[in-house]
Design an enzyme around this catalytic site. Structure first.
Site, PDB file in Angstrom:
ATOM      1  N   HIS A 102       1.064  -3.797   6.682  1.00 36.99           N
ATOM      2  CA  HIS A 102       2.442  -3.306   6.536  1.00 36.99           C
ATOM      3  C   HIS A 102       3.376  -3.934   7.574  1.00 36.99           C
ATOM      4  O   HIS A 102       4.470  -4.392   7.257  1.00 36.99           O
ATOM      5  CB  HIS A 102       2.473  -1.782   6.673  1.00 36.99           C
ATOM      6  CG  HIS A 102       3.863  -1.221   6.769  1.00 36.99           C
ATOM      7  ND1 HIS A 102       4.687  -1.115   5.675  1.00 36.99           N
ATOM      8  CD2 HIS A 102       4.575  -0.778   7.835  1.00 36.99           C
ATOM      9  CE1 HIS A 102       5.855  -0.620   6.067  1.00 36.99           C
ATOM     10  NE2 HIS A 102       5.811  -0.400   7.370  1.00 36.99           N
TER      11      HIS A 102
ATOM     12  N   TYR B  82      -7.394   1.277   5.045  1.00 32.43           N
ATOM     13  CA  TYR B  82      -7.073   1.969   3.790  1.00 32.43           C
ATOM     14  C   TYR B  82      -7.178   1.111   2.529  1.00 32.43           C
ATOM     15  O   TYR B  82      -6.929   1.602   1.434  1.00 32.43           O
ATOM     16  CB  TYR B  82      -5.680   2.606   3.863  1.00 32.43           C
ATOM     17  CG  TYR B  82      -4.555   1.635   4.204  1.00 32.43           C
ATOM     18  CD1 TYR B  82      -3.948   0.865   3.213  1.00 32.43           C
ATOM     19  CD2 TYR B  82      -4.100   1.496   5.510  1.00 32.43           C
ATOM     20  CE1 TYR B  82      -2.919  -0.012   3.521  1.00 32.43           C
ATOM     21  CE2 TYR B  82      -3.074   0.625   5.829  1.00 32.43           C
ATOM     22  CZ  TYR B  82      -2.489  -0.126   4.828  1.00 32.43           C
ATOM     23  OH  TYR B  82      -1.483  -0.996   5.140  1.00 32.43           O
TER      24      TYR B  82
ATOM     25  N   ARG C 113       1.368  -6.716  -1.187  1.00 27.77           N
ATOM     26  CA  ARG C 113       1.596  -7.309   0.131  1.00 27.77           C
ATOM     27  C   ARG C 113       0.248  -7.800   0.625  1.00 27.77           C
ATOM     28  O   ARG C 113      -0.725  -7.048   0.665  1.00 27.77           O
ATOM     29  CB  ARG C 113       2.302  -6.285   1.008  1.00 27.77           C
ATOM     30  CG  ARG C 113       1.588  -5.732   2.172  1.00 27.77           C
ATOM     31  CD  ARG C 113       2.498  -4.852   3.008  1.00 27.77           C
ATOM     32  NE  ARG C 113       2.174  -3.432   2.911  1.00 27.77           N
ATOM     33  CZ  ARG C 113       1.040  -2.897   3.330  1.00 27.77           C
ATOM     34  NH1 ARG C 113       0.096  -3.645   3.839  1.00 27.77           N
ATOM     35  NH2 ARG C 113       0.827  -1.603   3.217  1.00 27.77           N
TER      36      ARG C 113
HETATM   37  C1  LIG Z   1      12.750   7.957   6.061  1.00 27.01           C
HETATM   38  C2  LIG Z   1      11.630   7.216   6.677  1.00 27.01           C
HETATM   39  N1  LIG Z   1      10.408   7.784   6.747  1.00 27.01           N
HETATM   40  C3  LIG Z   1       9.397   7.099   7.282  1.00 27.01           C
HETATM   41  C4  LIG Z   1       9.560   5.833   7.756  1.00 27.01           C
HETATM   42  C5  LIG Z   1       8.384   5.051   8.343  1.00 27.01           C
HETATM   43  N2  LIG Z   1       8.053   3.986   7.363  1.00 27.01           N
HETATM   44  C6  LIG Z   1       8.514   2.743   7.513  1.00 27.01           C
HETATM   45  S1  LIG Z   1       8.137   1.774   6.228  1.00 27.01           S
HETATM   46  C7  LIG Z   1       7.301   3.015   5.456  1.00 27.01           C
HETATM   47  C8  LIG Z   1       6.677   2.766   4.126  1.00 27.01           C
HETATM   48  C9  LIG Z   1       7.652   2.284   3.112  1.00 27.01           C
HETATM   49  O1  LIG Z   1       6.963   1.857   1.976  1.00 27.01           O
HETATM   50  P1  LIG Z   1       7.672   1.218   0.725  1.00 27.01           P
HETATM   51  O2  LIG Z   1       8.986   1.853   0.482  1.00 27.01           O
HETATM   52  O3  LIG Z   1       6.704   1.257  -0.397  1.00 27.01           O
HETATM   53  O4  LIG Z   1       7.958  -0.284   1.145  1.00 27.01           O
HETATM   54  P2  LIG Z   1       6.944  -1.386   1.653  1.00 27.01           P
HETATM   55  O5  LIG Z   1       6.911  -1.293   3.150  1.00 27.01           O
HETATM   56  O6  LIG Z   1       5.616  -1.114   1.031  1.00 27.01           O
HETATM   57  O7  LIG Z   1       7.504  -2.684   1.213  1.00 27.01           O
HETATM   58  C10 LIG Z   1       7.332   4.173   6.223  1.00 27.01           C
HETATM   59  C11 LIG Z   1       6.654   5.435   5.853  1.00 27.01           C
HETATM   60  C12 LIG Z   1      10.850   5.286   7.684  1.00 27.01           C
HETATM   61  N3  LIG Z   1      11.125   4.066   8.135  1.00 27.01           N
HETATM   62  N4  LIG Z   1      11.850   5.981   7.117  1.00 27.01           N
END
Ligand SMILES: Cc1ncc(C[n+]2csc(CCOP(=O)(O)OP(=O)(O)O)c2C)c(N)n1
Lengths: 330, 327
Positions: A252, A261, A248
């Site tokens: 985020h 980070y 990405r």
């Molecule tokens: C169950 C849950 N825990 C925490 C969050 C907060 N949160 C939103 S996105 C995220 C990271 C997700 O990362 P990834 O699955 O690798 O997808 P990316 O955003 O990198 O595309 C977190 C911790 C959430 N939405 N749902």
């Protein structure tokens, strides 16, 4: 001639340019939402920048209105590839009354479109994965020629729902394709703290179906892997897990500062070899894209995003009196 | 009319709906073999393994897959083997099933039924005895049913299966073989969201549901015989949507309200009923709105001596009736 050797995965010249256009549109929409959020015109933005190869390359295989798409919040490129418009995306960003995804109820990028079979999602990571399996179960039980693609990030692979869903799909040999956009980060958490394996696709073995890892910067490689998985599903051979290694390029979300980070050098290195840059070079090599064509494509995309932004910005917000509607069937 | 047990009524409702509508399927743990309480006995023989099948032991997937299947044209009944094991599926139920219609502005709907045996009194210990209804009754977008009466169960389960929205259907497992009633063979549907006045009375309104409503009826009979107190017993049957009109109309008549439920007292479903009565019928009250429920310890301890000490039953209800009548 070297050009003759390029494997274009069976896509016509027209389709190759269409893939490129959708990647550009995804990029432009993501950028626009980020900018608008910083201007204070919206409260939240999530970007797909860097994921265009993973998203457009895989979703290009889907038959809109026939196959099912279960996206996640980063799936801008998936949504526009399956058929949602720039307007649809912007209407959700501005949380407008006529936002097709949710009428302004859900956060931006939580795409939903019943006719296109893009399924409404939530924010809890990975809860959508079992839904995809249920949809595929119904396709199989009803004897319908449908394939379901479900999208999630690398962080989502740690959730129980992902495991439970893949195991279920393996047992029942369902026509579902799991697509993990592995961008090495879950917000700030590095992949090395998410999993102890090099390629998460290896887990598919444990569920009894194939898993492959593909280079998300190579949109045609993604397309080929998705096509093969789609064909397997249609042939009754069951699920496939596709891990797309991607990156990405933006934070985020609008609430994140990624400088805390990851180094600028790392981001810079990835942006040199990202999917749009690479595909552009290929199209030029194939003689499908020259400067003139490139400029006209860019103008078309900019026009579309401008028009969508203006339209959505001026569109009415939802009527507060309607907030209780659709809690139950009417 | 034949006399049937609760489990027979549940089985009959599902089988009739599966005969009526090919979209109805049922899945969960051990359902192919008939289920641990035998709710799906004979289903594989009649409907095949395509419509009644075992899932992996994974509650979140059982509900999550049901949600997905419902989005693609089926009417799934997801069986959770014991309500105590529903917790891993709470994310799917609350964040997904309850919200998908609302969050998509009406574009999608989720016509699933999640069935689960619940409740104590079977010497099941702390993990086969829980009452879980209050968590779900709290959530807009869900419908919640609690039954112990076979007649109600059949009619309400049919309504739940036909309902376009997610319904949590909790069957009191102590009642499965204990409670018997006349149950019509034919197709009848009881509307969700309608309480039943199971016994009329002028002195006290007793609001209850599930197994406690069965205890309440017996206690009310004794109060009439032994003390001449006429108790009106309301079995809510559906906790959400709540039939508040039936409750309030009764309290306005009797002026006294006792709310009896098997769950822990604190923050339990009965607290909502007590609040409703206090807010909407205060002027008619002739005594404090009273709750009778289990004390705040895990339900249930395995030892019969301990379970009997904490679990409210007929005697406790009778006592509470007498106390309130004397107020
Ligand atoms: C169950 C849950 N825990 C925490 C969050 C907060 N949160 C939103 S996105 C995220 C990271 C997700 O990362 P990834 O699955 O690798 O997808 P990316 O955003 O990198 O595309 C977190 C911790 C959430 N939405 N749902």
């Amino acid at each position: 001639m070297a050009v003759e050797k390029v494997d274009t995965a069976g896509l016509t010249d027209q389709e190759l340019l269409d893939v490129y256009y959708k990647m550009l549109l995804t990029r432009a929409l993501s950028q626009r939402m980020r900018v608008l959020q910083r201007m204070g015109k919206g409260t939240f933005a999530v970007s797909a920048e860097g994921h265009e190869g993973a998203q457009v390359g895989s979703a290009y295989v889907l038959r809109p209105g026939q196959d099912w798409t279960v996206p996640y919040y980063r799936s801008v490129g998936v949504a526009v590839t399956v058929g949602m418009t720039a307007r649809d995306v912007m209407m959700a960003f501005f949380a407008r009354r006529d936002d097709i995804s949710s009428g302004g109820r859900n956060m931006p990028n939580h795409f939903s479109h019943r006719e296109l079979r893009i399924v409404s999602g939530s924010a809890p990571v990975a809860t959508q994965v079992p839904h995809a399996v249920g949809i595929a179960l119904a396709s199989k039980l009803r004897g319908l020629d449908e394939v379901t693609f479900v999208y999630f990030g690398d962080g989502a692979t740690s959730k129980g729902d992902t495991h439970e869903a893949m195991n279920f799909a393996g047992v029942h040999r369902l026509p579902v394709v799991f697509i993990c956009e592995n961008n090495s980060y879950a917000i700030s958490v590095h992949i090395s703290k998410q999993m102890a394996v090099e390629n998460v696709s290896i887990r598919a073995q444990g569920y009894g179906f194939p898993g492959v890892t593909v280079d998300g910067n190579d949109v045609l490689a993604v397309y080929r892997a998705a096509l093969e998985a789609h064909q397997r599903a249609r042939a009754g051979e069951g699920p496939t897990f596709i891990e797309v290694k991607t990156y990405r390029l933006a934070p985020h979300s609008s609430d994140d500062d990624d400088r805390r980070y990851r180094s600028r050098e790392e981001v810079e290195a990835w942006s040199q070899r990202e999917a749009i840059v690479r595909f552009r070079a290929l199209l030029q090599e194939l003689g499908l894209l020259n400067q003139e064509k490139e400029e006209s494509l860019n103008r078309r995309v900019a026009r579309e995003v401008d028009e969508a932004t203006d339209y959505a910005e001026q569109a009415p917000p939802p009527d507060p009196a309607t907030v209780f509607r659709h809690l139950y069937a009417e | 009319m034949a006399v049937k047990t609760l489990i027979e009524a549940v089985r009959e409702a599902m089988a009739e709906e599966m005969r009526r509508d090919p979209r109805v399927i049922v899945f969960g743990e051990d359902v192919e073999e008939g289920g641990v309480f035998r709710a799906t006995e004979g289903f594989v023989q009649e409907f095949g393994r395509e419509r009644c099948f075992d899932t992996p032991l994974a509650e979140s997937a059982i509900v999550g897959v049901a949600i997905g299947a419902s989005l693609n044209g089926l009417l799934p009944i997801a069986e959770i083997q014991f309500a105590d094991f529903i917790w891993p599926a709470v994310d799917q139920i609350i964040n997904e099933a309850a919200r998908i219609r609302w969050r998509s502005n009406g574009a999608w709907g989720c016509p699933i039924v999640v069935r689960a045996p619940y409740g104590a009194g079977i010497r099941g210990g702390p993990y086969h005895s829980q009452s879980v209804e209050s968590v779900f009754a709290h959530v807009p977008g869900l419908k919640v049913v609690c039954v112990a009466s076979p007649y109600d169960a059949k009619g309400l389960l049919k309504a739940a299966i036909r309902d376009p929205d997610p319904v949590l259907f909790f069957e009191h497992k102590r009642a499965y073989r204990l409670v018997r009633e006349e149950v019509p063979e034919d197709d009848y549907v009881l509307p969700l969201g309608q309480a039943a006045v199971k016994r009329e009375g002028k002195d006290i309104t007793l609001v209850s549901y599930g197994m406690m409503a069965q205890h309440a009826l017996k206690a009310a009979e004794r109060a009439a015989e032994e003390d001449g107190i006429q108790v009106e017993v309301i079995d809510l049957r559906t906790l959400r949507p709540l039939d508040s009109e039936t409750v309030l109309a009764s309290v306005r008549k009797t002026g006294k309200a006792l709310v009896a439920y098997e769950d822990n007292l604190f923050g339990g479903y009965g607290a909502e009923i007590a609040a409703l009565i206090a807010e909407e019928a205060f002027d008619y009250l002739d005594g404090p709105v009273t709750r009778l429920a289990a004390p705040d310890v895990p339900i249930s301890p395995f030892s019969p001596a301990l379970e009997d000490a904490i679990l409210p039953g007929e005697e406790n209800v009778l006592e509470a009736i007498r106390r309130l009548a004397a107020y």
